[in-house]
Motif scaffolding. Structure first.
Motif: not given
Length: 733
Positions: A289-291, A293-294, A297, A329-330, A333, A337
């Motif tokens: 995954f791209d940290l 970009k995470t 997002d 990544a989930v 995130r 969040t």
């Protein structure tokens, strides 16, 4: 003979006798002297010997006393030892080298109560025979001879593991046998009946707890499904209503419905996640995954709230830290969040800063990534900071009563960070703000390659509307050595670009700058050596304005570090372009659209048994130029797949007759048997428990979306699955 001769002879004889007598007297005197000395010496020796004898006699008396005392102590110790062995409930016995019993306590002999033959002197093999013949030991299905042979083999083995036996009365005994150095065997028979009973009860309790936990999980899953299904109608319809013509009061009502629905969904998600973490059933699923970009997002999702509150949300991402990592990544995130969402929620003015830095490990493969979220919000009192990560804990005072939430968010964050072998901390001053930070180790999947820039790269002009994208780009260009000039309008752009090497222009400013067809043409003519870069929103494939004719590159915002580095490297290595040559336009592979002779509308099949959800879905996609068909259950979905031949299938999971998983399995079999191309199938479900996605995807689905449905996500799926021979669902793409 004459008398004179006779007298002379007698006189000579008498003188000789006198001399002999004197000699003998001298010898006798010497002998007496020697004898006297010997007697004296002998007397001394006798005296010394008598003293030694008296001393030895005293020592002998002491030794006898010590021996008698030692014998008494041995007898007392032996009696105490056996008294102690008699008082314990565990059996104890000793056997000699010939396997005959030397001694045993009453606990060892208790199972043989009434059998006088079981006493010291009996052989071990005879004890085994009596145990089987009298039925003292429960040998199960084994024959007595087989059991005795097994026990004898264990007895004579070099090493003996503990053995559990069950007696006729239900008593459980653990045999522990050890052979001493002189060949004797010491035997212990531990009574483990209470332990076995406790373990049995514990196992039964665990089974009951697992059954209760399964029931709880099933209940939560069903409740999630039952709540999400109507909430799909509420939230989705509210979003559709917000797109219509509404006055201020109506828009307030619609926003209230939408926000309340989203708050309820957040509570549901927190409860579901916490229940899984509490049951230790939440597992991580590492993937590339791209940290960066995470983080972007998450920040992008919170932008509407940030703009509504009028605060500043910015990102400080280590420019020289890799962005591609291996991790979940989930869940990462979810952590971000919660932390960033809390910072935005509890900050009414000021800023929120998300900072990401990384330190490489010794092997240069893993990075210790530090992520922190700072805010200028209400802060947390010192006495409540230690409990802030607890379940259902909030900063309970009059200031945060207006802030909603379950109090589970930070508890979930802490457990997720711990699950990732990381650490989390908090620094806060009441009334000044807070900083939540955590660090985790992540394997890096790339090495940072810096752009090949000169020591003084020159001047860069940013013509962007104020916001997060402008702040991020400004920081990165300054870190690379550029002299950055900022503007939010194109009116004075001509003067600012003097001597500029790079000019970044927001498409929104370019489109509204002038009614002239190409507002940047004059800028390019005046500064032909300057590189013009047009920035467009991420959802657009091509800019709407006509500035593309004079721009060298087209980049999507937010500009990722990798894209920025690649672009700067191309600019630095590109040869000088003559003015009459057409400018280079950098478009990403997916941005290239090849003209196609479209002859039909895209076919979309939605399998959904709930009429409300069918209505919601149809209203969500009504603006798209697609051929939409509904199936009321999985069986109809399989039949529609054969005759409708859809380009994309949205599949509900819980449906009557045949559910979505079985329907998908049948469709995949049909594709395999008939050698058909694979059709993308996307799950639409109200099941949101951890593990549901993995279970569903195992049946051949390609993606997993939870209700309530998001219009943007549905549109992305449809646009991404449009085949080349179908017309584009939207006219502007």
């Amino acid at each position: 003979m004459k008398i004179e001769d006779i007298l002379a002879q007698e006189r000579r004889a008498r003188m000789a006798a006198e001399r002999l007598l004197a000699q003998k007297q001298a010898e006798l005197s010497d002998a007496n002297r020697i004898l006297s000395l010997h007697a004296l010496s002998l007397s001394d020796e006798i005296t010394e010997t008598r003293e030694v004898v008296e001393e030895i006699k005293g020592e002998n008396t002491q030794v006898r006393a010590d021996l008698e005392r030692a014998n008494k102590e041995v007898v007392i110790a032996k009696r105490r030892l056996w008294d102690s062995l008699e008082t314990i409930e565990d059996g104890f016995a000793v056997f000699d080298q010939t396997d005959r019993m030397i001694a045993a306590n009453s606990a060892y002999l208790k199972p043989f109560d009434g059998l006088t033959c079981v006493a010291p002197g009996i052989r071990y093999v005879d004890i085994l025979s009596i145990a089987t013949e009298e039925g003292i030991v429960d040998i199960g299905d084994l024959r007595p001879l087989v059991w005795r042979d097994m026990m004898l083999a264990r007895w004579h083995a070099p090493k003996r593991d503990p053995l559990n036996l069950r007696l006729w009365d239900g008593t459980h005994i653990r045999l522990i046998d050890r052979r001493s150095r002189d060949g004797d065997m010491v035997c212990l028979g531990l009574n483990i009946t209470e332990t076995i009973t406790y373990q049995t009860k514990l196992k039964e309790a665990r089974h009951r707890a697992e059954a209760a936990n399964r029931a709880k999980s099933a209940f939560l899953a069903n409740m999630s499904h039952e709540i999400r299904t109507p909430m799909n109608g509420v939230v989705s319809m509210a979003e559709l209503m917000a797109e219509g013509e509404l006055d201020d009061e109506q828009r307030l009502y619609v926003d209230t419905i939408r926000k309340s629905g989203e708050a309820l969904l957040t509570i549901i998600n927190d409860v579901l996640d916490y229940s899984k973490i509490e049951a230790a059933k939440l597992a991580l699923h590492p993937e590339p995954f791209d940290l960066e970009k995470t983080i972007l997002d998450v920040v992008t999702l919170l932008q509407p709230t940030v703009q509504e509150k009028g605060i500043q949300l910015s990102i400080d991402f280590d420019l020289f830290m890799p962005t591609k990592f291996m991790g979940d990544a989930v869940r990462l995130r979810q952590i971000l969040t919660n932390l960033i969402g809390n910072a935005v929620k509890f900050t009414s003015e000021g800023h929120v800063l998300v900072r990401a830095i990384g330190l490489p490990a010794d092997d240069d493969k893993d990075y210790r990534v530090h992520l922190s979220v700072e805010d200028s919000g209400i802060g947390i009192p010192k006495d409540k900071q230690a409990h802030i990560f607890g379940e259902f804990n909030q900063v309970e005072d009059e200031r945060n009563r207006r802030y909603e939430g379950t109090g589970l968010g930070l508890a979930i964050v802490k457990r997720l960070v711990k699950l990732m072998d990381g650490e989390i901390w908090l620094e806060s001053e009441e009334g000044e703000g807070s900083c939540f930070g955590f660090n985790i180790s992540l394997p890096a999947l790339e090495h940072v390659v810096e752009p090949n820039l000169p020591d003084a790269p020159g001047k860069a002009v940013l013509a962007l509307t104020d916001g997060l994208n402008k702040t991020i780009l400004e920081k990165r260009l300054k870190a690379l050595g550029f002299e950055v000039t900022l503007t939010s309008a194109t009116a004075n752009l001509m003067d600012m670009c003097h001597g500029a090497r790079l000019v970044f222009v927001d498409e929104a400013l370019c489109a509204t700058a002038s009614s002239v067809a190409n507002p940047l043409s004059a800028l390019k003519s005046a500064y032909p050596d300057s590189t013009l870069i047009l920035l467009t929103p991420p959802q657009k494939r091509e800019p709407d304005c006509s500035c593309t004719a004079v721009t060298s590159y087209i980049l999507h915002t937010p500009v990722l570090r990798e894209v920025l580095f690649d672009t700067l490297s191309q600019i630095s290595s590109a040869p000088k372009v003559l003015p009459e040559e057409p400018p280079q336009v950098d478009t990403q592979p997916e941005d290239t659209v090849t003209p196609v002779d479209h002859t039909r509308a895209m076919r979309v099949l939605a399998a959904e048994d709930n009429k409300t959800n069918q209505l919601v879905f149809s209203k969500l996609v009504k603006s798209l130029n697609i051929d939409l068909r509904f199936a009321n259950n999985g069986l109809e979905a399989v039949e529609a797949f054969l005759d409708f031949k859809p380009d994309l299938i949205f599949m509900d999971i819980s449906m009557p007759e045949v559910d979505g998983k079985e329907a998908t399995r049948r469709i995949r079999l049909i594709e395999q048997d008939q050698n058909m191309p694979r059709t993308r199938i996307v799950a639409l479900t109200a099941h949101a428990m951890t593990g549901d996605a993995e279970e569903v995807m195992a049946f051949g689905l390609d993606n997993y979306l939870t209700k309530p449905l998001r219009k943007s996500v549905i549109f992305d799926e449809i646009m991404g699955s449009c085949p080349g021979d179908a017309t584009a669902p939207m006219d502007d793409v």
